[in-house]
Design an enzyme around this catalytic site. Sequence first.
Site, PDB file in Angstrom:
ATOM      1  N   TRP A 315       0.835  -1.204   0.000  1.00 40.04           N
ATOM      2  CA  TRP A 315       0.000   0.000   0.000  1.00 40.04           C
ATOM      3  C   TRP A 315       0.869   1.253   0.000  1.00 40.04           C
ATOM      4  O   TRP A 315       0.536   2.251  -0.641  1.00 40.04           O
ATOM      5  CB  TRP A 315      -0.903   0.006   1.237  1.00 40.04           C
ATOM      6  N   HIS A 316       1.994   1.187   0.696  1.00 42.66           N
ATOM      7  CA  HIS A 316       2.846   2.369   0.812  1.00 42.66           C
ATOM      8  C   HIS A 316       3.595   2.700  -0.474  1.00 42.66           C
ATOM      9  O   HIS A 316       3.989   3.853  -0.669  1.00 42.66           O
ATOM     10  CB  HIS A 316       3.853   2.189   1.956  1.00 42.66           C
ATOM     11  N   GLY A 317       3.815   1.728  -1.314  1.00 45.48           N
ATOM     12  CA  GLY A 317       4.550   2.038  -2.536  1.00 45.48           C
ATOM     13  C   GLY A 317       4.577   0.863  -3.492  1.00 45.48           C
ATOM     14  O   GLY A 317       4.579  -0.297  -3.076  1.00 45.48           O
TER      15      GLY A 317
END
Length: 480
Positions: A315-317
Site C-alpha cells: 500500500w505504501h509504494g
Amino acid sequence: MALSSVLFMWTFLPASVILAAFVRRTRVSNILLLILSLLFYAWGDPGHILLLICVTAADYALGLLLGKHRTRGVLALSVVFNLGVLGVFKYADLLLSTLDRFVPGDLPRTGGTLPLGISFFTFSALTYLIDLYRGRYPAEKNPLNMALYLSFFPRILSGPIETYEHFRPQMENRRMTVDGFAAGLRRFLYGLGKKVLIADLCGITVGRIFNLPEQSLSGAGAWIGMILYTLQLYYDFSGYSDMAVGIGRMFGFTLPENFDYPYLSRTVGEFWRRWHITLGAWFREYLYIPLGGSRKGMRRTVRNLFIVFALTGLWHGADWTFVLWGLYQGVFVVLERTLPVGKKQQDGKRRTLGEALTSSRVIGPIWAPLLWCISLVLFRSSTFAEAADIYRCMFVPSLWRNAGTFLPQMFTLQTLLAAVFGILGCGPLAAVSRTCRPVGKAAARFKNSAAEAVYLAFVFFLSVLVLAGGTYQAFIYQRF
C-alpha cells in the site's frame, strides 16, 4: 497545493473559511466545501480530477446497487472495481517490470503519474461499500454527500482514513463556531511547526547525506542520516495529520487521530497501534478479522499477520522494497507474539518476547524505535541495491571510515536545533508530562493560555520564514 504551502495558508484556507462562515445552511455549506475540495484537487493534480469524479460517480452507483441487492456478487464487483482502479494507476508498472524478468522482450510501461491521494480515496470508498454491505447504514442517496466524503480537501492527499459511518452524521449536524475555529487553528499551527520546522529542516541534511557518492558515506553518516529520516518521516506525516484535523475542526468536522507517540512503543506490535492508526484500523477491520484474525489457531494467525503486513508495505509504494519492508514488520510482530523467553512462570509457561519487552526498562524503550529506524532504509531506498549499500555502511565495521570528515558540512544550526526539538517532542516530553505531576500540571496550564498563543504565533512566524527561504519539501506520504 499542499496544506503547508504559502498559497494554501495565505489564500485558499482564509478564503474558504470566510466563504463558509457566511453560509448558514449546512447543505449549502457542504456544496461549497465540495466545490472547494474539487478545486483544491484540480490545482494539485489537474490531469486526474476527472478520474476522481468518475470514481466517485461509480462508487455512488455501486452503493445504490448494493443497497438494493446486498449480495456478495455486488460487493465483489465493488471491490474489484476500486482495487482495479488502484492497480492500474499504481501497480501496473510494477507488475510489468516484474514480468519483464520472465518473458522475452520488453513489455511496455504505462508511464503515467500516480494520482494524488489515490490510496486514501480508494480505501475510503471501500470502507463505505463494505460497511454498507454489512448493513451499518442505508445507501447514500445524495451524490454530493458521497463526493464530499471522498474528496474532502484536508484529508484527500494523506488521510486520515475515515469511515462513512463517522463522517455522514457530521455532514448533517456540524456547526462552525468561534471555539471550534480557535481549536482548529491551534492544532493546524502545531502541525505546521512539525512539518516545516522539524521535518523539512531534518530533510535537508537527510538529502545531503544520502546524495553523497557511495564511497563517501561512512557508518556514522548512514546512522545519523537514518535517525534524522526517522524524525523527518514522523513529523512530516503527523504534522500533516495535525493540520488536517485542525482544518476539519475549523469547518465543524472531527477527523480521527492518526498518531499516539509511536516512538514511546516498547514492541513493534504496539508501534503499529500508535503509528498511522487509521490505516492499521482499516487493515484490521477489513482484512485481518475477515481472514480469521487470531481466532483459528497460531498458524492461521501468523499467516494472517504476514498477509496484512505484506499488503501494508505494498500500500505504501509500488515497489518490492516496500513489500519487504512490510514483511520485516510482520516478522517482528510474529516473534513478539510467539517467541518464549526467560524462565517458566508459576503457571508453567514462559513469557512471550512481547510481554518481556513491555516490562523491560532497558531494552523495551529502544527495541521498537531502533527496529523501525533500521527498517526505514528499505522504506526510503528505491532499489534493493541502494538499501544494501546503506545497510553495509551501517553494520560493516570496516566501513566506519572518515566518520568526521564530512558530517560538519552536512549540518546547519537549524538542522541541529530541529533534531534536538524533534527528539524531545516525539515522546520524551510527553512521557515526563505523564509521569511527573508538576510537569503535567504545568503543561495543562499552558494549554489554551496566552503563553501558548504567543508560542504558536512564534511558530507561525518561523514557519513562514523557513518557507520563504525555499526549504519546503513535499509531503512524503503524498506519493502513496
